[in-house]
Each structure stands twice: as C-alpha cells, then as structure tokens.
Design a protein around this motif. Structure first.
Motif, PDB file in Angstrom:
ATOM      1  N   LEU A  69       0.829  -1.206   0.000  1.00 16.79           N
ATOM      2  CA  LEU A  69       0.000   0.000   0.000  1.00 16.79           C
ATOM      3  C   LEU A  69       0.863   1.255   0.000  1.00 16.79           C
ATOM      4  CD1 LEU A  69      -2.730   1.440   0.233  1.00 16.79           C
ATOM      5  CD2 LEU A  69      -2.598   1.146   2.722  1.00 16.79           C
ATOM      6  N   ALA A  70       1.922   1.258   0.809  1.00 18.54           N
ATOM      7  CA  ALA A  70       2.818   2.412   0.853  1.00 18.54           C
ATOM      8  C   ALA A  70       3.445   2.658  -0.513  1.00 18.54           C
ATOM      9  CB  ALA A  70       3.892   2.191   1.910  1.00 18.54           C
ATOM     10  N   GLY A  71       3.871   1.585  -1.164  1.00 15.59           N
ATOM     11  CA  GLY A  71       4.468   1.727  -2.498  1.00 15.59           C
ATOM     12  C   GLY A  71       3.482   2.270  -3.516  1.00 15.59           C
ATOM     13  N   LEU A  73       0.805   4.080  -2.946  1.00 22.01           N
ATOM     14  CA  LEU A  73       0.492   5.471  -2.639  1.00 22.01           C
ATOM     15  C   LEU A  73       1.595   6.410  -3.132  1.00 22.01           C
ATOM     16  CD1 LEU A  73      -0.985   5.127   0.955  1.00 22.01           C
ATOM     17  CD2 LEU A  73      -2.213   5.905  -1.080  1.00 22.01           C
ATOM     18  N   MET A  74       2.840   6.013  -2.951  1.00 19.16           N
ATOM     19  CA  MET A  74       3.938   6.870  -3.397  1.00 19.16           C
ATOM     20  C   MET A  74       3.975   6.968  -4.927  1.00 19.16           C
ATOM     21  SD  MET A  74       7.053   6.191  -0.685  1.00 19.16           S
ATOM     22  CE  MET A  74       7.014   4.411  -0.759  1.00 19.16           C
ATOM     23  N   PRO A  93      -1.001  11.538  -1.101  1.00 16.36           N
ATOM     24  CA  PRO A  93      -0.667  10.112  -1.251  1.00 16.36           C
ATOM     25  C   PRO A  93       0.813   9.830  -1.018  1.00 16.36           C
ATOM     26  CG  PRO A  93      -2.025  10.877  -3.081  1.00 16.36           C
ATOM     27  CD  PRO A  93      -1.580  12.094  -2.346  1.00 16.36           C
ATOM     28  N   GLY A  97       2.242   7.523   2.037  1.00 17.14           N
ATOM     29  CA  GLY A  97       3.076   6.361   1.749  1.00 17.14           C
ATOM     30  C   GLY A  97       4.357   6.368   2.564  1.00 17.14           C
ATOM     31  N   LEU A 100       3.565   5.534   6.254  1.00 20.69           N
ATOM     32  CA  LEU A 100       3.337   4.109   6.490  1.00 20.69           C
ATOM     33  C   LEU A 100       4.633   3.323   6.641  1.00 20.69           C
ATOM     34  CD1 LEU A 100       0.356   3.353   4.073  1.00 20.69           C
ATOM     35  CD2 LEU A 100       0.307   3.468   6.560  1.00 20.69           C
TER      36      LEU A 100
END
Length: 339
Positions: A69-71, A73-74, A93, A97, A100
């Motif tokens: 999810l972090a990846g 979002l970034m 976003p 990211g 997180l």
C-alpha cells in the motif's frame, strides 16, 4: 462463536442501513461482520489450532500488505504531481506512503538497538495507525457500497455541487457531475416528475463567472429546460451548498426532498453531512479519473475524521498510552519475582 458474532454485526448493519443509510457507522458494522465471518470461514477449512493459523497469516501478510500500500500510494503521488502540478493536496498520497514506512523503520531501529522504549513507542504508533486504518477501511468499503446503490426516482430537486472552473469553462470533473445530473433528470422525467435542477457553487477568486452560472449554461446546452434550472451562486463549501440550497427551496415554498449529485469519491461525506444537517436528501455520484481517486478519497477520509475529531483524538491517545502504561506497570515485575 466467530460466526455468531459476525452474523450479529451484519444484522446490526442491516437494521441501521434500513433506518438510515447515510451513517459512517454502517461501514464499521459491515466491516466487522465481514471480518468475523471471513475469519470463521478461513478457520473452518484450516487444520490445527485456529488462533495459531490466523495469527500466522496476519504476521506474514500484514507487513507485506502495508508495504504494498505504501508503495502504491507513493507511485500514485508522483503520478498526480506530474499530471496536476506540485500542490499540497497532491502531496497527500506520497506523504501517507512515507508515513506508512515509519513503523518499519522504527522496528528495524528497535531490533538493532534492543531498546525496550523504542519497541513500546513502535507498539503505540502501530495501535493508533491500526485504528485509523480500520476506520479508513470502513470508510472505503462503505463508500463503494453506497456508491453502488441504484438511484431511486422520486425527488423534487436535483442539486449539482460545483467543483471549480477553469476561467469560465466547465472542466471534466465538473462536467461528469453535470452529466450525471442530466441522467437523473431524465430518469425523473420517465417517472412523470419535473424536478428543479439546482446548480450550486459560488465564484472563486480565479474564476471569471460563478460556478452556478457556468453549470446552468452547460445544463441548458445539454437539454435541460431553462425554467427548470435554478442558480445557488453564493456557496464556497459543501456545507454551504446544502444550507443555501435548503434555504432556497424553502423560499420558493418547494419541497426539500432532494438528490445531491457529486463525484463518486465525495458521496459518503456529502451524505453524512446532509444527515447531520437534517436534510431529506440522498446522494448519487459521477465517475472520476482513476489516477485522481486515491488522493481524493484520502482527502475525504481526512475531512470525515476531522468532523469527528474529538472522539478520534481521544481514541488515538488512549491507544498510544496503553503500551506505555503496560511497560510502566510491569517493568519491575521480573525483579520482584526474582526476590
């Protein structure tokens, strides 16, 4: 037992949904019901001790899902900045990211140093983040469910919320809302009703005309009779959209039964706000470009959290304090037992 609890939560969801579907808490009960029922289904087909199996799955999958999810979002943050420029809203976003990833950095630090306080701080942050993550999952799930509900004709007014102009031109995001309003208007016509169509939006400092004026021109150009279009050209926020529209309908001695037309990412917050203002209104949404959705949904969620800020702040503080208090109460226990 898990199945009973899951079915119980789903039953509460159905009762509350039938009474008023414009509640965020509906999403909380729905997610809890699905979670408990899903755990029961997983456990019924798994051998061995159920808690051990489920704990193992969570330990293995949770970090991977959060990192994924972090990846995402970034990546979305970078894409949004490239498409729409460097603005604070577009950094959301990317910033989330990065945030997180912080617990994992702290975890690595805790393992490297062996400092118990670092581990406790990590546990505290994780509990608060988990609470907000659960709320976000509930918000997202119920937004999807609410947005998928079919439109039910029977409205006296169709209110289109503005979203900004480019000079005097209606941009694609606002055009999609107006197109959806036209669809709703035609659905009402097919049922033998002729509702008012209210274009709601004031004039921004960088706009040549009011949003309401540009929206009304678009509606008339696309087949809505001019005598059915009403302008509400003073509002600058969603709350003002709703309050000024209610007042406008009251001044015309018109029924205030209305449908609010906005973008799909904005429907649940609009519905919650309409309920808090005691409006007889439902909400329907228009489609939005996919790349724009993550940042928009995060902004909507942040606004909902802010609307209930005190309960969320107190809950997060309580969760953050729990591991710290537990450590303070137990850190001397090994020595006492040794004596």
């Amino acid at each position: 037992m898990l199945l009973i609890v899951g079915v119980g939560f789903l039953g509460v969801f159905l009762l509350r949904f039938g009474k008023d579907r414009r509640r965020l808490s509906n999403g909380v009960f729905l997610l809890l019901g699905l979670a408990f029922t899903g755990v029961w289904l997983l456990g019924s087909g798994a051998g061995g001790d159920l808690p051990v199996v489920l704990a193992g799955l969570l330990v293995l999958l949770s970090p991977l899902l959060v990192l994924l999810l972090a990846g995402l979002l970034m990546v979305n943050g970078v894409q949004l900045i490239r498409r729409e420029g460097l603005r604070v809203a577009n950094l959301l976003p990317l910033g989330l990211g990065v945030v997180l990833l912080v617990p994992y950095v702290l975890l690595a630090l805790a393992i490297f140093t062996g400092n118990i306080w670092v581990i406790v701080i990590l546990a505290s942050l994780t509990m608060a983040v988990s609470y907000l993550g659960f709320l976000f999952a509930s918000f997202l799930l119920y937004s999807l469910c609410y947005g998928a509900l079919p439109y039910r004709p029977g409205m006296d007014a169709i209110v289109v919320h503005g979203s900004g102009l480019v000079g005097a031109r209606v941009p694609p995001l606002l055009a999609s809302r107006l197109d959806r309003a036209i669809e709703v208007y035609r659905a009402e016509l097919a049922e033998g009703r002729t509702p008012l169509v209210i274009a709601s939006g004031g004039k921004g400092t960088d706009e040549a005309v009011s949003e309401a004026s540009a929206m009304a021109g678009y509606l008339v150009d696309h087949g809505v009779p001019a005598d059915c279009v009403v302008l509400e050209d003073r509002s600058a926020t969603t709350r003002e959209n709703l309050l000024f529209t209610k007042r406008l309908l009251g001044e015309r001695s018109h029924s205030t039964r209305m449908v609010l037309v906005t973008s799909n990412f904005h429907i649940l917050r609009t519905a919650i706000l309409a309920r808090r203002l005691d409006l007889d209104a439902e909400v329907t949404g228009s489609r939005t470009a996919f790349y724009y959705l993550p940042a928009a949904i995060l902004r909507e969620f942040a606004a909902v959290v802010a609307a209930y800020k005190w309960i969320n702040v107190l809950t997060c503080l309580a969760l953050v304090a729990l591991p710290v208090l537990a450590l303070l109460l137990t850190q001397d226990m090994p020595h006492n037992y040794g004596d």
